[in-house]
Design a protein around this motif. Sequence first.
Motif, mmCIF file in Angstrom:
data_model
loop_
_atom_site.group_PDB
_atom_site.id
_atom_site.type_symbol
_atom_site.label_atom_id
_atom_site.label_comp_id
_atom_site.label_asym_id
_atom_site.label_seq_id
_atom_site.Cartn_x
_atom_site.Cartn_y
_atom_site.Cartn_z
ATOM 1 N N PHE A 60 0.842 -1.200 0.000
ATOM 2 C CA PHE A 60 0.000 0.000 0.000
ATOM 3 C C PHE A 60 0.878 1.251 0.000
ATOM 4 O O PHE A 60 1.756 1.411 0.863
ATOM 5 N N TYR A 61 0.617 2.103 -0.984
ATOM 6 C CA TYR A 61 1.487 3.267 -1.177
ATOM 7 C C TYR A 61 0.728 4.302 -2.003
ATOM 8 O O TYR A 61 -0.090 3.953 -2.863
ATOM 9 N N GLN A 62 1.043 5.548 -1.757
ATOM 10 C CA GLN A 62 0.375 6.672 -2.422
ATOM 11 C C GLN A 62 0.576 6.614 -3.950
ATOM 12 O O GLN A 62 1.706 6.451 -4.423
ATOM 13 N N GLY A 83 -7.703 0.964 -0.767
ATOM 14 C CA GLY A 83 -6.409 1.596 -0.539
ATOM 15 C C GLY A 83 -5.617 1.597 -1.830
ATOM 16 O O GLY A 83 -5.863 0.792 -2.719
ATOM 17 N N SER A 89 -1.053 8.749 4.030
ATOM 18 C CA SER A 89 -2.303 8.006 3.841
ATOM 19 C C SER A 89 -3.430 8.971 3.502
ATOM 20 O O SER A 89 -3.472 10.093 4.018
ATOM 21 N N GLN A 90 -4.315 8.510 2.628
ATOM 22 C CA GLN A 90 -5.437 9.355 2.230
ATOM 23 C C GLN A 90 -6.492 9.353 3.335
ATOM 24 O O GLN A 90 -6.726 8.311 3.966
ATOM 25 N N ASP A 121 -10.047 1.513 4.448
ATOM 26 C CA ASP A 121 -8.970 1.153 3.527
ATOM 27 C C ASP A 121 -7.750 0.700 4.330
ATOM 28 O O ASP A 121 -7.594 1.062 5.506
ATOM 29 N N PRO A 123 -3.962 0.951 5.445
ATOM 30 C CA PRO A 123 -3.099 2.131 5.540
ATOM 31 C C PRO A 123 -1.902 2.052 4.589
ATOM 32 O O PRO A 123 -1.447 0.947 4.267
ATOM 33 N N ASN A 124 -1.434 3.195 4.175
ATOM 34 C CA ASN A 124 -0.248 3.215 3.304
ATOM 35 C C ASN A 124 0.994 2.732 4.051
ATOM 36 O O ASN A 124 1.017 2.686 5.279
ATOM 37 N N ASN A 125 1.991 2.404 3.273
ATOM 38 C CA ASN A 125 3.318 1.990 3.774
ATOM 39 C C ASN A 125 3.275 0.638 4.489
ATOM 40 O O ASN A 125 4.095 0.370 5.356
#
Lengths: 361, 276
Positions: free
Chosen positions: B14-16, B53, B88-89, B101, B103-105
């Motif tokens: 998960f990443y932007q 995500g 994270s969005q 969603d 989480p990012n990273n």
Amino acid sequence: MLSFCTVAMNRRSHIEETLPVNLAQNRSKSIQFVLLDYNSQDGLDQYIKENFREQIIDGSLVYYKYTSASRFHRSHSRNMAFHLATGDIVCNLDADNFAGEGFGKYVQDLMDHKKNLCLTGLENQWRHDASGKLCVSKSNFLEVTGYDENFAGYGFEDYDIVNRLQMHGCETFTINKEEFLHAISHDDLDRLCNEEFCQKVRDVYVHFIDESTSKLLYLLNDGQFISATVINAYTIESRKPRPAIGKTSSISSQFYIKKGWKKGEWVIENDRLHLSGTQCMEVCDIQVKNSQCSFRSDTHEYFQVTLPAMKLDAISFYTQLINRKIMLGNLSNKNIRVNKVFGNGTVYKNFQHKPIEISNL
Amino acid sequence: MKTNTEAFIFMSVFYQQGKWHSLLSTIQREIFSQPEIRNELTGLIIYLNRHRGSGIRLALKFKKPATGAYKLIEDPIHSFLIGNPSISQSRRFPITGFFTDFPNNEIRYNLFNQRAIMPAGLYSFQILLSNILLIFFEDHPVDDDGVFTLVTYLQIAILDGICTTEEFKREFCLIAMNQMKNNNKLIPADMIDIQPVHLLDEFEGDLMEPGDIDELFEDIEKASRILSMHTGNLLSSYFTILHIIQLQLFRIPAEVFFDSLDHLRMSHQYEMAGDN
């Protein structure tokens, strides 16, 4: 004789698409179509009267109307239609399903060789929406007392009857010929809007806990609420690189409920939602942020589900969980005969005024 | 004949989205520079994903998946995420799902499964497309312009493979666009024919460095030609390939395919061919 049985409550648009095709593609003296109009209010009776006079006269189509239904009951309606069918083979054909060219002959040929077959569209390799297709001898259908009428809403009644037919000694045969699995694509609203639970639900809310856990809250029109914490079994272990998941059966549940359903009463007073039940007491303030309504307390923030498709998902989720439990109960208790009476009621044949009583007491 | 019965590891990173190109570069560098990984890994499919995500999904086919070889890939990606965290969005409204969603990273597993792997032969398109994604988005963001450009290049390659003359190509574009229009611009489901096509196995070699992008587009052209000749149904072949692309490009709306076809149809090259 084989009887295709179709039930419809306010599904005229689907019948208009499927019935003429199904009749044309399965013309035979040994094939009958039974259409049970489950008190439709969309002019289905008029449509049939105006367009199928010839088929009704020659007997290839028999139209029945049941006028007592206020809501759609999938199992009861199908049981009625199967009772009314005169064929020794009965085949459920959902209103949105196409039988396919020569499907009736295909079923008859198969069952000529094996009387105890149970043909089903469940788990077909094409994953087409033909899970309602079921063909079985009428005697076997009656032996297992038809579809379980304890199933209140959408989901799992097809799996359940196949399980019970299997326990009764029938051999399951999955219909995998693509030409016999076509159906009209449509949204869940058509499927659910006439059902009892769908009509009872006023609003659905979600409280997010983490990416695999959420709490669902259903506010019902009668002032009752139901809620539960839902776990997504497919993602709860996602930090671990277990061996890859293979194809999962549709009856294995992706979701489960933690600590059961909670019930109580709700009321909105002075812009505050009051939830009161034996296991919970909560007061939430109403909030509107970015056009999103929510109710917020010290412990929860319930976001309103506003997308219609998502609300329908929540409704079918509830009924499917309840029905799945009944199905698993029937399976583990080896319940083959599940109804004392089934498919009972008064119907009218081919626009005649003489009532016909279905009773199997 | 190859089969896809070997077990895959299904990894989600998960990443932007705005920084996917950096993540793709890292994946490419780590996979192809480490001999241990190249020895163990026999296939790689990349899916750009925006479901629950934003992230990149990797279907990793290992010789021996149970040995923990996945750690050889997980560790450097994990280091990259720690060194280059993305934001994270925040939650979008109205809510669109019953769960938050991811989480990012973070790296997660088994959020998708074997169903994302095409049957034998068509799997080749997934391999080729993955290599194209690695190179095409090596040095610029995965944004609307970039995706439209990539889809247009892919359409050119597919059409070159399926259509024998420029005039037929123009006619084919019109027919395909009409099919999409009649399905409210959706890719017609009845035109998608996902069947094993063993004739395409030649593109499923062992893990190879992506190489030259022009050669990869030529491979897409060649594979499209073989598929259409094998099925004998040009439209079905065409829409099957689009369906595969759609699955790997975060299920982009069919409008993107429609618009890129329209763009090609209107382009000088096809107009002139049609006017001859």
